[in-house]
Scaffold this active site. Sequence first.
Site, PDB file in Angstrom:
ATOM      1  N   GLU A 552      58.652 -11.808  -3.647  1.00  0.00           N
ATOM      2  CA  GLU A 552      58.034 -12.860  -2.593  1.00  0.00           C
ATOM      3  C   GLU A 552      58.719 -12.432  -1.375  1.00  0.00           C
ATOM      4  O   GLU A 552      60.209 -12.294  -1.327  1.00  0.00           O
ATOM      5  CB  GLU A 552      58.443 -14.186  -3.248  1.00  0.00           C
ATOM      6  CG  GLU A 552      60.016 -14.515  -3.592  1.00  0.00           C
ATOM      7  CD  GLU A 552      60.244 -16.175  -3.525  1.00  0.00           C
ATOM      8  OE1 GLU A 552      60.668 -16.691  -2.650  1.00  0.00           O
ATOM      9  OE2 GLU A 552      60.266 -16.419  -4.929  1.00  0.00           O
ATOM     10  N   SER A 640      52.942 -20.803   5.044  1.00  0.00           N
ATOM     11  CA  SER A 640      53.017 -19.301   4.954  1.00  0.00           C
ATOM     12  C   SER A 640      51.857 -18.710   4.265  1.00  0.00           C
ATOM     13  O   SER A 640      51.918 -17.556   4.222  1.00  0.00           O
ATOM     14  CB  SER A 640      54.178 -19.210   3.896  1.00  0.00           C
ATOM     15  OG  SER A 640      55.584 -19.441   4.196  1.00  0.00           O
TER      16      SER A 640
END
Length: 877
Positions: A552, A640
């Site tokens: 991530e 995001s």
Amino acid sequence: MTMNMLSRRKFLGAAAVAAAGLRSGFGPMQAVLAAGQSSDSYIPPASPRQRLNFNIGWRFLRDDPSGAEAPAFDDAKWAEVSTPHTWNDVDSFRTIISHGGGDRGTYKGIGWYRKHFKLPQDLAASKIFLEFEGMRQAGDIFLNGKPVGLYENGVTAYGLDVTSSVHFGEQENVLAVKVDNRTNYQERATSTTFEWNANDFNPDFGGINRHVWLHATGKIYQTLPLYYGLETEGVYIHADNFNLTAKSADVTVEAQVKNASDDRATVALSVVIVDHTGHVAAQFDADGVDMVNGEKDIVTATGGLKDARFWSVEDPYLYDIYTVLKVDGKVVDVARETTGFRRAEFLGGAGKGGVHLNGKFVYLKGFAQRSSDEWAGLGQAYPDWMHDYTAQMIRACHGNYIRWMHVSPQKVDADALARYGIIQVCPAGDKERDPSVARQWDQRLEVMRATMIYFRNNPSILFWEAGNTVVTVEHMQQMVALRKQYDPAGQRVIGARGNGDDAANNAITPVAEYFGVMIGQDPKTDETVAKSGIFRAYSIARRDRAPIIETEDFREEGARRYWDDNSPPYYGFKKGPNDTYEFTSESFALAGVKRYWEYYANRISNTDPMRAKWSGYASIYFSDSDADGRQDSSEVARVSGKVDAVRLPKQIYFAHRVMQNDRQDLHILGHWSYPVEKKVVKTVYVIANVESVELFVNGKSLGVNKKREDGYVFSFPKVEFVPGSLRAVGSIQGQVVVQQELTTAGPAAAIKLTPIVGPSGLQGDGADVALIDVEVVDAKGIRVPTDDARIDFTCTGPAVWRGGYNSGKTDSTNNLWLNTELGINRVAVRSGFAPGTIVVTATRNGLKSAEVRIEQKPVKVINGLSTQLPQRLPLQG
């Protein structure tokens, strides 16, 4: 975007199945033949096994009335719903996000579900099982007034043997489930909370939010892969002895068989491998196994598969595996699994390391995604074909990798990614820590065991994740032992995501089977390695042992509705006091490109030992989420995502499409419809994977740019806006290979509505959804990209309006109004239970209104059960 594509696989569970009714022995392949397969397709022998749709027609109340488990309890006034269902579709994505707690406005408490059903008398000799694919968080399960199960972990599938509790014939059964989604829920036996039961990292959509199935089998049967509840392991399929040149492999099937016949039996197993055309690709048998009553044993068969198509990201080929049990020559059970075969290798070392599929290095490129995979206005509960829709979008931008975050994915998502050739990282459950409470660690081990057993036939899962942060050596050893016990031959590895803990990372290096990192934080453990770019130095020991993959990265946030600093109505993003980031759609895309290039230039296949680092990259997230955000002044979601929470793409989505494309591609950031009176002069950015880009305004060349920034960005500064066209042309060695043109839109003139439904149309099962794209267009039908104003809707017919959302407005979901964003938004209508016509209209003063009509089709349900399965999107090829 159209849903009507040529099918690669025959869809199982179409209308022909529903028309068949509920009869023992009606196998799925008979339905396929009825639907039009060729006469030489494989038809499995009849057996007592059935898998019935148990989703349709529950009664629901978001309250905790006394005595609701009793069969005679009056639920007539409760809402009629179908599973998957969540009670948080009405209150999520409505309040400004919180970094510490996610969505603060959702209901957390008790809700009840009740289902009335009857089972045919001819099933009385069968074993009857219920499968809950999951619920959030916990549920007390009652059948005919008696407690039969307790579900608590909020992650894995759960099985119940209800043979002795269910009625057959005309006597009605009542299944009641009391669901609790409070984040402080404690495990009943130990008074211990579940660490992953937290809304920030694991959005809390309460209810029976996944599928429910009823399974019927004979008394000698292959078990279900439901370790949680039943402690059974199902069928395990794996391959070895690959000859990639000859296209052959040996396939092994391990079927766990239970003898509940009250007698001794010799059980024989036959395996039939069927390709996607329905023809037999291989067939082999196992020696008979003598089993006493009550015995549970593994029966194993191995045989060769020739002229095979191996599963890969380019060709995600799947086979149906039929396992046929016989006793004294009589068929007693037929089970079916769908899987693919591939040789996976996980290598370390500069120049040779990384993930290899079928002898070929695969650079993983994709996204991290919350396992809730939620949708604004619908929550976590929406139809299977919409999960396929998300997977389709990931592949359309050439992603081949998803790292699910914190908890195991939903089965429908794991299956969708396998169908679309997307490699998966599958976790157990955690909250970004290695728990110090012993019971919480045991809970994680139990979830990982159940997850492995449930998903170990999925060919696209290559990685099991032991933790969202580094765990201790002892804990990693326990996780590796689990993998070796329950998935010893699946060619998968287990590791953890590191987050900068040098000591722990160093300690588990000899134990973990791959190494995950977060935002480049692989710690420095070798003094000979210097820092490279913005990344910290990393461990050569880890690099030389196994792949290092980013799990991530790029935590920045940017909402879809902001084009750039020159576009009305916002003219850029104005940062609030509690906002962390200050991005427009344009700058958000440019930042994402920069970060991706820094990783790609450092992938592990690079032979420079100072730069040979990562073999995969995941940008967080794919879609905006109802989770912990960092725009606490301005957004109702964590923005995001590369697409928003109704899957409308941002500019960064198209940037990833270019960067992840192995073929030439190009995308102009933004639009070409600025206000003339503003006299806009700006830098035009073109994202491309070519040698040079030439830019034209109304046919006039503004020059050729041969200098790429951050690997993909071609900048053209001081471009003055003139109404008309903006065209970018990409070339290699002087030859045009790709181009794109933007056209200036005129004044807003009309509303345009475009429905999106599943391939079989909107199903009247109470769970299906029709999506409607809402655009504002000019007189020529061109979308007006700067339109951002309210549109009002009406909806009539046998359906439930769910609307859409505006990420910068509170209380925008489930309303009969919504603002467009960049000229487009998307709303949803959930199906009801009766056939009929749904009519949606959209209006705004000064614009031509629009209307769309959607036919809701009947779904056959008999006594609370159906043989019609949820529809999936067909695949091409």
